[in-house]
Design a protein around this motif. Structure first.
Motif, PDB file in Angstrom:
ATOM      1  N   SER A 334      -5.247  -1.049  -1.193  1.00 35.73           N
ATOM      2  CA  SER A 334      -4.681  -2.326  -0.749  1.00 35.73           C
ATOM      3  C   SER A 334      -5.483  -3.501  -1.283  1.00 35.73           C
ATOM      4  N   ALA A 335      -6.800  -3.319  -1.405  1.00 36.41           N
ATOM      5  CA  ALA A 335      -7.625  -4.389  -1.969  1.00 36.41           C
ATOM      6  C   ALA A 335      -7.223  -4.670  -3.416  1.00 36.41           C
ATOM      7  N   PHE A 336      -6.940  -3.615  -4.165  1.00 41.93           N
ATOM      8  CA  PHE A 336      -6.447  -3.782  -5.530  1.00 41.93           C
ATOM      9  C   PHE A 336      -5.060  -4.429  -5.533  1.00 41.93           C
ATOM     10  N   ALA A 337      -4.202  -3.961  -4.643  1.00 42.45           N
ATOM     11  CA  ALA A 337      -2.817  -4.435  -4.643  1.00 42.45           C
ATOM     12  C   ALA A 337      -2.722  -5.919  -4.319  1.00 42.45           C
ATOM     13  N   ASN A 338      -3.610  -6.412  -3.475  1.00 40.91           N
ATOM     14  CA  ASN A 338      -3.574  -7.813  -3.074  1.00 40.91           C
ATOM     15  C   ASN A 338      -4.303  -8.729  -4.036  1.00 40.91           C
ATOM     16  N   THR A 396       2.251  -6.798  -8.525  1.00 42.00           N
ATOM     17  CA  THR A 396       2.834  -6.870  -9.861  1.00 42.00           C
ATOM     18  C   THR A 396       3.892  -5.786 -10.037  1.00 42.00           C
ATOM     19  N   PRO A 397       4.815  -5.962 -10.967  1.00 42.79           N
ATOM     20  CA  PRO A 397       5.826  -4.922 -11.223  1.00 42.79           C
ATOM     21  C   PRO A 397       5.224  -3.598 -11.657  1.00 42.79           C
ATOM     22  N   SER A 398       4.127  -3.619 -12.401  1.00 40.67           N
ATOM     23  CA  SER A 398       3.521  -2.355 -12.836  1.00 40.67           C
ATOM     24  C   SER A 398       2.984  -1.568 -11.648  1.00 40.67           C
ATOM     25  N   MET A 399       2.457  -2.268 -10.647  1.00 44.83           N
ATOM     26  CA  MET A 399       2.007  -1.583  -9.433  1.00 44.83           C
ATOM     27  C   MET A 399       3.180  -0.924  -8.725  1.00 44.83           C
ATOM     28  N   LEU A 400       4.250  -1.664  -8.552  1.00 46.66           N
ATOM     29  CA  LEU A 400       5.426  -1.136  -7.868  1.00 46.66           C
ATOM     30  C   LEU A 400       6.002   0.060  -8.611  1.00 46.66           C
ATOM     31  N   ALA A 401       6.015   0.002  -9.931  1.00 45.91           N
ATOM     32  CA  ALA A 401       6.529   1.124 -10.720  1.00 45.91           C
ATOM     33  C   ALA A 401       5.655   2.357 -10.541  1.00 45.91           C
TER      34      ALA A 401
END
Length: 455
Positions: A334-338, A396-401
């Motif tokens: 989550s730290a990366f995602a945010n 980001t879209p790459s995270m979601l993918a």
């Protein structure tokens, strides 16, 4: 020189002898110094303290001898308990977690207090003598009263340290506390890495964090590894300063945690530089025999994955521990995602280097444990929930993918490995709910962290 200092400090942190040796040296110095202070003060100062009475030669010897023998015996017991805890952790949680116990500051300090008390008592005991027991036949009896009182105070400290140690050992091998410590370290390490990169941007140090893992180009000067081992630390700020000085660009080919052999390329600088200047670059790169948690965040996530895999092994079969590992892994991810930087990479930056990203950590972690998760109904459902929560806060879209790809792979593995049709149906319904939440994620709470940009 800087790399050597870092490597030695990292090794000292894991060495069980560092704090005991340091405290023992301090105790030995005090054992020599305090008798001199006693001799300068004389025994008269005790008359001003009503609850203190001078101790005779025989009494001082008995006190110091008893205290020295008792503390050394307790130190042996404490050391034996530590070895048992380390053996238990290694066999049940994995050998890579031994460093968490060897580097435990409480264990080191408690052993240091006990051993240093023994050394102090023996040192002071050597200064206690009766009349005519010295080379000078006219010398009278000498009892270092202040030193004996300090020995009693050290004994009380040792008793307190032993009580705290007895409480600390079972707490340290409690799997919930162990996993929580690793998870908190993972999150702190990720946030520290991202904060450092944000500071470089504020200082107008152009740093590209894209993947530049490639062979050295034909042009430029390449620094190669002079030993085999793991890349432990890269001083990005120091290398950026050198690249600024040379008005060039440094491309770092490997990331912290990578294993390297002799003569493998570490980094390349453009334009070409002489050999002496290249050796100055080596001071900003550290290699060692072990992976460390300083910059290698994947090392910490690998530890959580290892504990999870062992928990789901047929001999253990502990899904609750696996769920606990997934929760703390989500805390780090989550730290990366945010906090993932949104600005595009600058291929003309001073430093081009590789570091772990959200996508690499997610793919590696779930890829290693997917087959074990997919065989357990409870852990599969929880893993789907963890991936869904990560998708909601993805920046980001790459995270979601990457997250949706892991959901698909986990669903496929669960359909093949779950033994009961009821469990497979529950996994399918959980996956459908997860997809629904992800599709409407803009209407969901974002959670803790910085606001994400719309995709």
């Amino acid at each position: 020189m800087r790399a050597l200092i870092f490597r030695n400090l990292a090794e000292l942190r894991q060495n069980y002898w560092f704090w005991p040796s340091l405290l023992t040296a301090v105790a030995f110095a005090l054992g020599l110094l305090l008798p001199f202070i006693d001799q300068a003060l004389g025994p008269g100062w005790m008359q001003a303290v009503p609850f203190l009475r001078p101790t005779g030669v025989d009494g001082a010897r008995a006190i110091l001898t008893t205290l020295a023998g008792a503390t050394l015996g307790v130190a042996g017991v404490a050391f034996s308990i530590t070895i048992v805890a380390v053996n238990f952790a290694s066999s049940n949680y994995g050998p890579r977690l031994i460093g968490n116990f060897m580097g435990d500051r409480v264990n080191q300090v408690v052993l240091g207090v006990l051993v240093s008390t023994f050394v102090y008592c023996i040192t002071v005991l050597s200064t206690v003598h009766a009349q005519n027991q010295t080379f000078d036949g006219d010398a009278g009896a000498f009892v270092p009263q202040l030193s004996v009182l300090f020995a009693l105070a050290l004994t009380l400290v040792s008793v307190g340290a032993l009580i705290g140690y007895i409480h600390h050992v079972p707490e340290s091998i409690n799997i919930m506390n162990l996993v929580a410590r690793i998870g908190m370290k993972l999150r702190e390490s990720i946030l520290r890495t991202l904060d450092e990169e944000a500071a470089w941007r504020r200082e107008n140090v152009t740093v590209d964090v894209s993947a530049w893992r490639k062979n050295p180009p034909d042009s430029g000067s390449t620094l190669r590894a002079d030993m085999a081992g793991y890349l432990q630390q890269i001083d990005i700020a120091g290398l950026a300063a050198l690249a600024d000085e040379a008005e060039g660009q440094i491309v770092i080919h490997r990331a912290p945690g990578d294993f390297m052999t002799v003569d493998e390329p570490l980094l390349t600088i453009h334009p070409e530089q002489d050999e002496a200047w290249m050796e100055s670059l080596r001071a900003h790169v550290s290699l060692g025999s072990n992976r460390t948690e300083m910059q290698d965040v994947m090392f910490l996530s690998d530890q959580l994955v290892e504990v999870l895999i062992r928990a789901l092994s047929p001999g253990v079969n502990d899904p609750n521990t696996a769920i606990l590992c997934l929760d703390w892994l989500r805390a780090g991810l989550s730290a990366f995602a945010n906090r993932e930087p949104w600005q595009p990479a600058d291929a003309e930056g001073r430093i081009l280097y590789t570091r772990a990203t959200f996508e690499t950590m997610l793919t590696r972690s779930f890829g290693d444990m997917r087959q074990h998760i997919a065989a357990d109904r409870s852990v599969t459902l929880h893993a789907i929930g963890v991936l869904t929560d990560l998708a909601i806060v993805a920046a980001t879209p790459s995270m979601l993918a990457a997250i949706t790809g892991e959901l698909d792979r986990l669903a496929t593995a669960a359909a093949e490995r779950l033994p009961e049709s009821v469990g497979r149906g529950e996994a399918e319904r959980a996956l459908a709910l997860a997809r629904s939440r992800i599709e409407s994620r803009d209407r969901q709470p974002i959670g803790i962290g910085t606001a994400r940009e719309p995709l």
